[in-house]
Design a protein around this motif. Structure first.
Motif, PDB file in Angstrom:
ATOM      1  N   ARG A 117       0.829  -1.200   0.000  1.00  0.00           N
ATOM      2  CA  ARG A 117       0.000   0.000   0.000  1.00  0.00           C
ATOM      3  C   ARG A 117       0.865   1.253   0.000  1.00  0.00           C
ATOM      4  NH1 ARG A 117      -4.908  -1.514   4.271  1.00  0.00           N
ATOM      5  NH2 ARG A 117      -5.591  -3.415   3.206  1.00  0.00           N
ATOM      6  N   ASP A 118       0.437   2.257  -0.753  1.00  0.00           N
ATOM      7  CA  ASP A 118       1.182   3.509  -0.819  1.00  0.00           C
ATOM      8  C   ASP A 118       1.273   4.163   0.558  1.00  0.00           C
ATOM      9  OD1 ASP A 118       1.485   3.214  -3.529  1.00  0.00           O
ATOM     10  OD2 ASP A 118      -0.256   4.443  -4.043  1.00  0.00           O
ATOM     11  N   GLY A 119       2.480   4.653   0.885  1.00  0.00           N
ATOM     12  CA  GLY A 119       2.665   5.355   2.152  1.00  0.00           C
ATOM     13  C   GLY A 119       2.586   4.466   3.375  1.00  0.00           C
ATOM     14  N   GLU A 120       2.823   3.173   3.209  1.00  0.00           N
ATOM     15  CA  GLU A 120       2.702   2.225   4.322  1.00  0.00           C
ATOM     16  C   GLU A 120       3.782   2.462   5.373  1.00  0.00           C
ATOM     17  OE1 GLU A 120       1.253   0.261   6.717  1.00  0.00           O
ATOM     18  OE2 GLU A 120       0.216  -0.381   4.894  1.00  0.00           O
TER      19      GLU A 120
END
Length: 233
Positions: A117-120
């Protein structure tokens, strides 16, 4: 030299040309702990064996009986050289410390696709290994099935928030897919499995396609905790 680390491995490291997974059956939680320490001792007292080995990690299974081993090799040739010259002395030392270890085989893989997931930024709490076996070798089927999983994930109407990442590996013999999935906690994974649907995912046409793929023989799900990381110093 060899250094111990608590940092989880980066499965998407582009330098990894030959990721290997193996399982040892040791029998009890006490023997799990004893074997992890025996592995650490056998490796830490020796120089790092090869430039082609990027990292070696050991995990304790939640079944309280087995250990998972994940080694990150640059190539199979590097691994084979290690086997010829250095592996046996480590095995002998570990077996002397903890007799009766049952080694269940080595799986040779190549990473195919990863999803994060983006920005995890969440802290990883549990590793979930999903082992998919097909009826006979078929590299095209391996890739097509993983692609179908990503299509199902992208169309998922209610993704469980506990999943962090998934790293899909294809066995070199063409018969298996291994998903090394990172979860926030074991409880989050258990909750996801208990949601409506057959396994992770909602009752959608995309997930039904994944679960009824032609030639799909078996699916095994196991949960682990990261117990030992070894890297070059």
């Amino acid at each position: 030299m060899t250094r111990r680390t608590d940092t989880h491995p980066d499965l998407a490291d582009p330098r990894i040309g030959a990721p290997f997974f193996s399982t040892w059956r040791v029998g009890t939680p006490l023997r799990q702990r004893q074997t992890v320490e025996a592995v650490a001792a056998a490796w830490e007292r020796r120089p790092w064996p090869a430039d082609g080995l990027l990292g070696y990690h050991v995990y304790t299974a939640h079944d309280a009986s087995t250990l998972l081993h994940y080694s990150q090799w640059a190539s199979e040739q590097s691994y084979e050289a290690f086997v010829r010259t250095q592996r046996q002395e480590r095995v002998d030392e570990i077996d002397t410390a903890v007799p009766g270890i049952e080694r269940l085989g080595l799986g040779r893989y190549r990473r195919y696709r990863s999803g994060v997931r983006d920005g995890e930024t969440r802290v990883l709490g549990c590793i979930v290994l999903v082992d998919i076996e097909f009826e006979g070798p078929d590299p095209d089927r391996q890739r097509a099935w993983v692609d179908a999983v990503f299509e199902a994930l992208e169309s998922e109407p209610a993704p469980h928030p506990g999943g962090i990442s998934a790293h899909f590996h294809l066995s070199t013999d063409g018969t298996r897919v291994l998903n090394y999935a990172e979860w926030e906690s074991a409880l989050a994974h258990i909750e996801a499995l208990s949601a409506p649907g057959d396994g992770i995912g909602s009752s959608t046409a995309q997930w039904e396609r994944v679960q009824t793929w032609p030639g799909l023989k078996s699916t095994t799900v196991s949960r682990y905790d990261h117990a030992l990381g070894l890297i070059p110093d």
